[in-house]
Motif scaffolding. Structure first.
Motif, PDB file in Angstrom:
ATOM      1  N   SER A 134       0.846  -1.197   0.000  1.00  0.00           N
ATOM      2  CA  SER A 134       0.000   0.000   0.000  1.00  0.00           C
ATOM      3  C   SER A 134       0.882   1.248   0.000  1.00  0.00           C
ATOM      4  CB  SER A 134      -0.908   0.004   1.227  1.00  0.00           C
ATOM      5  OG  SER A 134      -0.123   0.059   2.409  1.00  0.00           O
ATOM      6  N   THR A 157       2.867  -0.321  -4.752  1.00  0.00           N
ATOM      7  CA  THR A 157       2.040  -0.104  -5.948  1.00  0.00           C
ATOM      8  C   THR A 157       0.730   0.601  -5.611  1.00  0.00           C
ATOM      9  OG1 THR A 157       1.038  -2.289  -5.695  1.00  0.00           O
ATOM     10  CG2 THR A 157       3.028  -2.145  -7.050  1.00  0.00           C
ATOM     11  N   ASN A 158       0.679   1.237  -4.450  1.00  0.00           N
ATOM     12  CA  ASN A 158      -0.547   1.915  -3.999  1.00  0.00           C
ATOM     13  C   ASN A 158      -1.726   0.948  -3.949  1.00  0.00           C
ATOM     14  OD1 ASN A 158      -1.925   4.138  -3.014  1.00  0.00           O
ATOM     15  ND2 ASN A 158      -2.551   4.861  -5.045  1.00  0.00           N
ATOM     16  N   CYS A 159      -1.438  -0.269  -3.435  1.00  0.00           N
ATOM     17  CA  CYS A 159      -2.463  -1.301  -3.351  1.00  0.00           C
ATOM     18  C   CYS A 159      -3.522  -0.883  -2.329  1.00  0.00           C
ATOM     19  CB  CYS A 159      -1.823  -2.625  -2.948  1.00  0.00           C
ATOM     20  SG  CYS A 159      -2.979  -4.006  -2.884  1.00  0.00           S
ATOM     21  N   GLN A 160      -4.791  -1.112  -2.672  1.00  0.00           N
ATOM     22  CA  GLN A 160      -5.906  -0.695  -1.820  1.00  0.00           C
ATOM     23  C   GLN A 160      -6.490  -1.836  -0.993  1.00  0.00           C
ATOM     24  OE1 GLN A 160      -6.842   2.583  -1.535  1.00  0.00           O
ATOM     25  NE2 GLN A 160      -5.016   2.889  -2.823  1.00  0.00           N
ATOM     26  N   GLU A 180      -9.388  -6.540  -3.814  1.00  0.00           N
ATOM     27  CA  GLU A 180      -8.603  -6.431  -5.023  1.00  0.00           C
ATOM     28  C   GLU A 180      -7.219  -5.856  -4.737  1.00  0.00           C
ATOM     29  OE1 GLU A 180     -11.620  -5.268  -4.643  1.00  0.00           O
ATOM     30  OE2 GLU A 180     -12.752  -6.788  -5.771  1.00  0.00           O
ATOM     31  N   HIS A 181      -6.219  -6.398  -5.480  1.00  0.00           N
ATOM     32  CA  HIS A 181      -4.837  -5.924  -5.393  1.00  0.00           C
ATOM     33  C   HIS A 181      -4.431  -5.290  -6.707  1.00  0.00           C
ATOM     34  CE1 HIS A 181      -3.763  -8.037  -1.574  1.00  0.00           C
ATOM     35  NE2 HIS A 181      -4.728  -8.861  -1.967  1.00  0.00           N
ATOM     36  N   THR A 182      -3.489  -4.366  -6.637  1.00  0.00           N
ATOM     37  CA  THR A 182      -2.969  -3.707  -7.842  1.00  0.00           C
ATOM     38  C   THR A 182      -1.677  -4.369  -8.315  1.00  0.00           C
ATOM     39  OG1 THR A 182      -1.761  -2.117  -6.484  1.00  0.00           O
ATOM     40  CG2 THR A 182      -3.991  -1.507  -7.183  1.00  0.00           C
ATOM     41  N   HIS A 183      -1.390  -5.535  -7.829  1.00  0.00           N
ATOM     42  CA  HIS A 183      -0.155  -6.246  -8.181  1.00  0.00           C
ATOM     43  C   HIS A 183      -0.465  -7.740  -8.196  1.00  0.00           C
ATOM     44  CE1 HIS A 183       0.278  -7.526  -3.942  1.00  0.00           C
ATOM     45  NE2 HIS A 183      -0.243  -6.334  -3.682  1.00  0.00           N
TER      46      HIS A 183
END
Length: 659
Positions: A134, A157-160, A180-183
């Motif tokens: 995050s 990765t600015n994961c939320q 949900e992940h951004t990676h």
């Protein structure tokens, strides 16, 4: 898995599985979904598509858990339930453990992002757990290149992905969950243990590692053992570096109050062993400068084995880099025994004098015969502290020093002188005989002006066996006993060990020596009766007869073999060997029928190294190594005088020299 069962660890129902509550207020019997080998559900409850139900069999942990080192396990064949809004837990720690278990199953690492205190009771009422990717990485300012330690930096990765829990009365409830992940997440089971929130040793396994560390097993060997327990190294939820860091943390805790704990340990031993003796000396800053100890049974043993001791110092045994000074003796079975041990601030005469003074105090003033190396400080101290003792120097060190001096090459060129020198040192029985033979040798070879030989004659009373015929030095001409003991001791202790840890390992080595001595004593007592002696003599006679028959049989076989070689042509012998029906080769098609009856090949008894390759004794001056000509390989001349080189020069046409 038997070790885990002994310690009450049920991998099919790990701790923490009953910590969250179903929406209807009842406790959940199982926090997971049973899956078969294909990943399909086989009962209990449904899971979302992202929780694919793949078996994990991994141990999950959290560095921010409520109890230090708390670790939870996901049993093989179960997938943790995906969090949902309204999911309830007894404590926030249980919520964190569950989210960490879910994170490990999905393949990401989590961390606690923030918490909030309640306005009413000033207690924590909200926690936010997020993915460790995050946020974003801070931009580095361009500065001059500075050499820095290479560290692995997590690329954010600015994961939320997150889960928020809030306290409602005595229950903690999930109020926000983003899946949900951004990676990409990690799917491979063997890589998940490197994620930070899952990279910790379970509390129960720490106790087992403590046990293995107490016997001085290295981190790599401990990892091999844990791999056997888990079935494979990929299933172990930590790596060798994690074990190494944990072992280092143990040593660091012990080094904080090392000396106070060591002295307290000594006092506890004195309650069990009233004759346990220890003394220490402090410097002006109240730091330990020297320390010495010896246990009660050893003090009693010394009264029987005070004829000879071997003394030498060694390094790399403790975190303080203090020289270790063990005192070594020999018992009636020819076994090396410990007669006390000390640590010195440095190798000065005053410290050696203090050590020997405490040794005499512990041993009721009995002076021993001593063998040491040629250290000047030790020699001076022994002359002062043991004036009536016989002090002998290590012959191996003296010969090695002579070999490295100009005397070595000189003796190598005078082979007859070298052999006579070694013979006089080895076989002279009295000092008078040695001195007479030495004088004859010097006069015969005309080496009266050789200063190196003159120095060896000057120190003859320190190493020549003829001067110790009236003293008891059992099997000793060198300090090999001390050096061998030092080598064994270093297998028991770590170079950075605390003194308390060193002492515990020292006592384990003492226990091993005692056990070996008991076995020797039992064997001696078991063979002490006349009947046993008669049986032994009978077997010896039988063995002698058997050996004589074997020698005769071998000689006859050799004669027959020589006759066969003279009469049988080589081609016929080869054909007879290849067509021998007693030797059979089984092909691959017959393997399945004969593999159960196959046995190991016969063991061949080796005869050791050839004599020319055996290690030579260091007690003699060595002959010169033959130098070979690099052109023709002859040992009769050097390359400069090689006849082949001279002949080549004569045959070379002049025109080729310019080419």
């Amino acid at each position: 898995m038997d070790w885990f069962n002994l310690h009450g660890i049920d991998l099919n129902h790990p701790p923490g599985y009953d910590d969250f509550i179903e929406p209807d207020g009842t406790e959940a019997p199982v926090q997971g979904t049973s899956v078969d080998g294909t990943g399909a559900n086989s009962g209990f409850m449904s899971v979302d598509d992202n929780t694919d139900g793949a078996p994990t069999g991994q141990t999950l942990s959290s560095e921010e858990s409520g109890s230090d080192g708390e670790v939870q396990s996901t049993p093989e064949g179960f997938a943790p339930r995906k969090p949902y809004l309204g999911m309830k837990f007894d404590t926030w720690e249980a919520a964190k453990v569950h989210y960490n278990r879910y994170a490990e199953h999905v393949g990401f690492s989590m961390k606690m992002s923030s918490s909030r205190n309640s306005v009413l009771d000033k207690q924590k009422d909200k926690y936010l757990f997020v993915c460790n990717k995050s946020g974003t990485n801070a931009e580095k300012e361009e500065t001059e290149a500075v050499k820095m330690r290479n560290r692995a930096i997590t690329i954010r990765t600015n994961c939320q992905a997150k889960m928020r829990v809030k306290r409602k009365g005595s229950i903690w409830e999930v109020t926000q969950f983003i899946e949900e992940h951004t990676h990409e997440t990690i799917k491979k089971l063997g890589l998940k243990k490197y994620l930070r929130s899952h990279k910790k040793i379970p509390k129960e396994e720490k106790k087992f590692i403590d046990l293995l560390d107490s016997v001085n097993l290295a981190a790599g060997r401990i990892m091999d053992i844990m791999s056997e327990l888990y079935g494979t190294g990929k299933a172990v939820p930590y790596d060798t570096k994690t074990i190494s860091n944990y072992m280092a943390s143990i040593d660091e805790k012990q080094n904080v109050k090392d000396i106070p704990e060591l002295l307290n340990y000594f006092e506890e031993l004195k309650k069990e062993d009233p004759n346990f003796f220890y003394k220490y000396k402090l410097d002006s800053e109240d730091r330990v400068e020297n320390i010495f100890w010896v246990d009660g049974p050893t003090r009693e043993v010394y009264k029987n084995y005070n004829d000879c001791i071997s003394f030498d110092t060694t390094y790399m045994t403790n975190a303080y880099k203090m020289p270790c000074a063990p005192i070594i003796g020999i018992n009636r079975y020819g076994q090396t025994i410990q007669l006390g041990c000390g640590f010195l601030r440095n190798e000065k005469i005053s410290n050696f004098a203090w050590l020997f003074e405490q040794f005499l105090d512990a041993m009721d003033g009995l002076h021993p015969n001593i063998i040491t190396d040629q250290d000047a400080a030790i020699t001076t101290t022994i002359q002062e502290m043991f004036p009536n003792s016989c002090h002998r120097n290590c012959r191996w060190h003296i010969m090695q020093n002579a070999q490295g001096s100009p005397l070595g090459p000189f003796m190598a060129k005078h082979e007859e002188l070298r052999r006579e020198f070694n013979e006089i040192v080895d076989y002279s029985l009295t000092p008078v005989e040695f001195e007479n033979r030495w004088g004859d040798m010097i006069e015969r070879h005309g080496v009266s002006d050789n200063t190196d030989l003159a120095y060896l004659y000057e120190i003859r009373a320190k190493f020549v066996p003829a001067y110790f015929m009236d003293r008891f030095f059992p099997f000793l001409q060198t300090t090999a006993r001390s050096e061998g003991f030092n080598a064994v001791l270093k297998r028991y202790v770590d170079p950075n060990a605390s003194l308390l840890r060193f002492f515990k390992q020292y006592m384990k080595l003492q226990e091993r020596i005692d056990i070996t001595e008991d076995s020797h004593e039992f064997m001696v007592n078991a063979c002490a009766s006349e009947k046993t002696d008669e049986v032994a003599r009978k077997h010896m006679r039988a063995m002698e007869a058997e050996f004589a028959a074997m020698k005769k049989q071998a000689a006859d076989a050799l004669k027959r073999k020589k006759k066969q070689k003279e009469t049988v042509p080589p081609c016929a012998e080869h054909a007879e060997t290849t067509e021998n029906p007693s030797s059979s080769t089984v092909g691959a098609e017959h393997n399945m029928h004969v593999n159960k009856k196959a046995r190991d090949p016969p063991l061949t008894v080796t005869k050791g190294r050839p004599e020319e390759k055996r290690k030579k004794s260091g007690l003699h001056l060595k002959p010169a190594k033959p130098t070979k000509c690099t052109i023709c390989g002859s040992t009769l001349h050097n390359p400069k005088d090689c006849p082949s080189k001279i002949a080549m020069k004569e045959k070379t046409p002049i025109i080729q020299l310019f080419q």
